[in-house]
Design an enzyme around this catalytic site. Structure first.
Site, PDB file in Angstrom:
ATOM      1  N   ARG A   1      76.605  12.445  63.653  1.00 32.13           N
ATOM      2  CA  ARG A   1      76.373  11.890  65.002  1.00 32.13           C
ATOM      3  C   ARG A   1      76.237  13.003  66.042  1.00 32.13           C
ATOM      4  O   ARG A   1      75.654  12.801  67.105  1.00 32.13           O
ATOM      5  CB  ARG A   1      77.515  10.955  65.399  1.00 32.13           C
ATOM      6  CG  ARG A   1      77.383   9.613  64.718  1.00 32.13           C
ATOM      7  CD  ARG A   1      78.361   8.621  65.263  1.00 32.13           C
ATOM      8  NE  ARG A   1      77.905   7.278  64.954  1.00 32.13           N
ATOM      9  CZ  ARG A   1      78.587   6.179  65.208  1.00 32.13           C
ATOM     10  NH1 ARG A   1      79.760   6.259  65.767  1.00 32.13           N
ATOM     11  NH2 ARG A   1      78.096   5.001  64.915  1.00 32.13           N
TER      12      ARG A   1
ATOM     13  N   GLY B   1      76.372  -1.784  64.690  1.00 37.79           N
ATOM     14  CA  GLY B   1      76.340  -2.976  65.552  1.00 37.79           C
ATOM     15  C   GLY B   1      75.039  -3.077  66.329  1.00 37.79           C
ATOM     16  O   GLY B   1      74.438  -4.157  66.441  1.00 37.79           O
TER      17      GLY B   1
ATOM     18  N   GLY C   1      77.642   0.775  58.087  1.00 38.25           N
ATOM     19  CA  GLY C   1      78.516   1.801  57.510  1.00 38.25           C
ATOM     20  C   GLY C   1      78.383   2.039  56.017  1.00 38.25           C
ATOM     21  O   GLY C   1      78.124   3.161  55.581  1.00 38.25           O
TER      22      GLY C   1
ATOM     23  N   LYS D   1      80.316 -10.067  56.864  1.00 38.80           N
ATOM     24  CA  LYS D   1      80.319 -10.798  58.144  1.00 38.80           C
ATOM     25  C   LYS D   1      79.114 -11.724  58.263  1.00 38.80           C
ATOM     26  O   LYS D   1      78.090 -11.384  58.852  1.00 38.80           O
ATOM     27  CB  LYS D   1      80.366  -9.816  59.303  1.00 38.80           C
ATOM     28  CG  LYS D   1      81.709  -9.128  59.416  1.00 38.80           C
ATOM     29  CD  LYS D   1      81.767  -8.223  60.637  1.00 38.80           C
ATOM     30  CE  LYS D   1      82.684  -7.054  60.388  1.00 38.80           C
ATOM     31  NZ  LYS D   1      81.970  -5.812  60.072  1.00 38.80           N
TER      32      LYS D   1
HETATM   33  P1  AMP Z   1      79.784  -5.955  56.768  1.00 43.18           P
HETATM   34  O1  AMP Z   1      80.541  -5.290  57.866  1.00 43.18           O
HETATM   35  O2  AMP Z   1      79.421  -7.355  57.077  1.00 43.18           O
HETATM   36  O3  AMP Z   1      78.574  -5.135  56.347  1.00 43.18           O
HETATM   37  O4  AMP Z   1      80.737  -6.033  55.529  1.00 43.18           O
HETATM   38  C1  AMP Z   1      81.192  -4.910  54.826  1.00 43.18           C
HETATM   39  C2  AMP Z   1      82.333  -5.340  53.958  1.00 43.18           C
HETATM   40  O5  AMP Z   1      81.894  -6.314  53.040  1.00 43.18           O
HETATM   41  C3  AMP Z   1      82.939  -4.233  53.129  1.00 43.18           C
HETATM   42  O6  AMP Z   1      84.237  -3.996  53.599  1.00 43.18           O
HETATM   43  C4  AMP Z   1      82.956  -4.795  51.722  1.00 43.18           C
HETATM   44  O7  AMP Z   1      84.156  -4.566  51.037  1.00 43.18           O
HETATM   45  C5  AMP Z   1      82.788  -6.269  51.960  1.00 43.18           C
HETATM   46  N1  AMP Z   1      82.254  -6.938  50.765  1.00 43.18           N
HETATM   47  C6  AMP Z   1      81.114  -6.691  50.130  1.00 43.18           C
HETATM   48  N2  AMP Z   1      80.990  -7.468  49.035  1.00 43.18           N
HETATM   49  C7  AMP Z   1      82.094  -8.236  48.985  1.00 43.18           C
HETATM   50  C8  AMP Z   1      82.557  -9.237  48.087  1.00 43.18           C
HETATM   51  N3  AMP Z   1      81.838  -9.600  47.026  1.00 43.18           N
HETATM   52  N4  AMP Z   1      83.740  -9.821  48.347  1.00 43.18           N
HETATM   53  C9  AMP Z   1      84.474  -9.438  49.418  1.00 43.18           C
HETATM   54  N5  AMP Z   1      84.082  -8.501  50.306  1.00 43.18           N
HETATM   55  C10 AMP Z   1      82.913  -7.904  50.099  1.00 43.18           C
END
Ligand code: AMP
Length: 393
Positions: free
Chosen positions: A36, A373, A350, A197
């Site tokens: 960054r 974000g 991330g 999310k």
């Molecule tokens: P996001 O911020 O929406 O991109 O979500 C990222 C998070 O999704 C990470 O912390 C991952 O551990 C979680 N993640 C990805 N696949 C799974 C899964 N099958 N079950 C639970 N959490 C997940």
């Protein structure tokens, strides 16, 4: 097109540059990843070469309006100073008269860095008097903090009301890349979405349905879709409040001729832990007590075929629980295939960025976004409030 530092005379002017130096710092206060910081060097070098008096402002971590020595920007100052091979002065307290004095003593090409702006609670509250005070220190505002451009804070948004505001090169590059893929993509255009999310990701799919040919879905968010079409998902992460919407999105995609491809098989685990007992399951046929942690080999093969043919790719979110090495396999494989693709590829978020970087293939993709974000907001078809404060060219 928004104005950039090329569109304004910066010579001898006090230029307030809002950067995003929210870099990971370890317990010994060492910077773990300085990307960054390096990403802002073209802007800083341009301003030095054109004789600006540069005031750098950033946040670091979440001090929540309190002074926290562990979140001081001093380590960042040291790294930047080394990268530029140039001394940088430091102002502890932006509200103190000594800071105005230091700024007034800057010569063309000099740099001063302000201490972590989130040490002031007025920053995140977008306090107007605070924004006005920041503006009073400078003649020009430069938005270079893409990672914070979706948040209306005093130093990213409020300040732009009071002095001429332009974008830095990093923000310009981010906007150009997202504009290119969202408004002028070469087809086939493939979106890869993962992560957890759902509330953030469903609006992305809705927005992309008018643009993409295929959406590949993995990660935790996939299980809500699988349940929505009647599959059993065991203990997998699901969001029951989004089942209806997920099902509507699948119908809409069908109407529009967009393929949404869900995982075919999955690696399930007995519990959410690195050492859990695992078993492979076809999608929709989970045994009770297991939860989906990663996409399976058939899914990886299928996604590979689609990625290979793509001319444009956007990717946001891991395909499995990326924090656990054992469940990183799907995400790493997808990162490799995206890097191999010769088309335009834009990666945000991330874990997907971390996968690309840890495999050493960052140079092979067209663009790695510095803002998770902010990039999600653009993918959702929304405007970034701080960018909206910049004048059009
Ligand atoms: P996001 O911020 O929406 O991109 O979500 C990222 C998070 O999704 C990470 O912390 C991952 O551990 C979680 N993640 C990805 N696949 C799974 C899964 N099958 N079950 C639970 N959490 C997940």
């Amino acid at each position: 097109m928004k104005k950039t530092i090329r569109d304004i005379d910066v010579s001898n002017k006090r230029v307030f540059v809002r950067v995003d130096y929210n870099v990971p710092i370890n317990n010994e206060l060492k910077i773990v990843d300085d990307s960054r910081i390096t990403a802002t060097l073209p802007t800083i070098n341009y301003l030095i070469e054109h004789g600006a008096k540069i005031i750098l402002c950033s946040h670091l971590g979440r001090p929540e309006g309190q002074i926290d020595p562990k979140l001081s920007l001093r380590p960042v100052l040291a790294r930047l100073s080394k990268l530029l091979d140039k001394p940088i002065s430091f102002a502890e307290d932006v509200l103190d008269d000594s800071t105005s004095e230091m700024i007034n003593n800057l010569q063309s090409g000099d740099i001063l860095m302000l201490e972590n702006i989130r040490f002031y609670k007025q920053e995140e509250a977008n306090n107007d008097a605070f924004a006005k005070k920041l503006a009073s220190l400078a003649d020009i505002f430069v938005l270079e903090a893409f990672g914070t451009a979706h948040r209306k804070h005093a130093s990213t948004y409020g300040i732009a009301k009071y002095i001429p505001a332009v974008c830095g090169f990093l923000v310009e590059q981010e906007l150009n890349m997202f504009n290119k893929v969202l408004n002028n993509p070469e087809h086939p255009f493939v979106a890869i979405l993962g992560g957890a999310k759902l509330a953030d990701k469903l609006p992305v799919i809705e927005n992309l349905l008018d643009k993409v040919d295929t959406v590949l879905i993995g990660g935790g968010m996939a299980y809500t879709f699988i349940k929505a079409i009647g599959g059993s998902v065991g203990m997998s992460m699901i969001d029951n409040s989004k089942l209806e919407l997920a099902s509507q999105i699948l119908d809409k995609a069908k109407e529009k001729g967009v393929r949404i491809i869900l995982p075919i098989d999955n690696i399930g685990a007995k519990e959410f832990s690195e050492n859990a007992e695992t078993k492979k399951f076809s999608s929709g046929f989970f045994a009770d007590g297991y939860q989906g942690m990663d996409i399976g080999p058939k899914t990886i093969k299928c996604f590979k075929k689609v990625i290979k043919k793509a001319k444009t790719i956007v990717w946001n979110g891991p395909l499995g629980v990326y924090e656990y090495e054992r469940f990183r396999h799907g995400t790493d494989k997808i990162a490799k295939y995206v890097a191999k693709n010769k088309g335009v590829s834009v990666i945000g978020g991330g874990d997907s960025v971390a996968a690309i970087q840890s495999l050493g293939v960052a140079k092979k993709v067209s663009h790695i976004s510095t803002g998770g974000g902010a990039s999600l907001m653009l993918l959702q078809g929304k405007k970034l409030p701080c960018v909206e404060m910049i004048e059009d060219r």
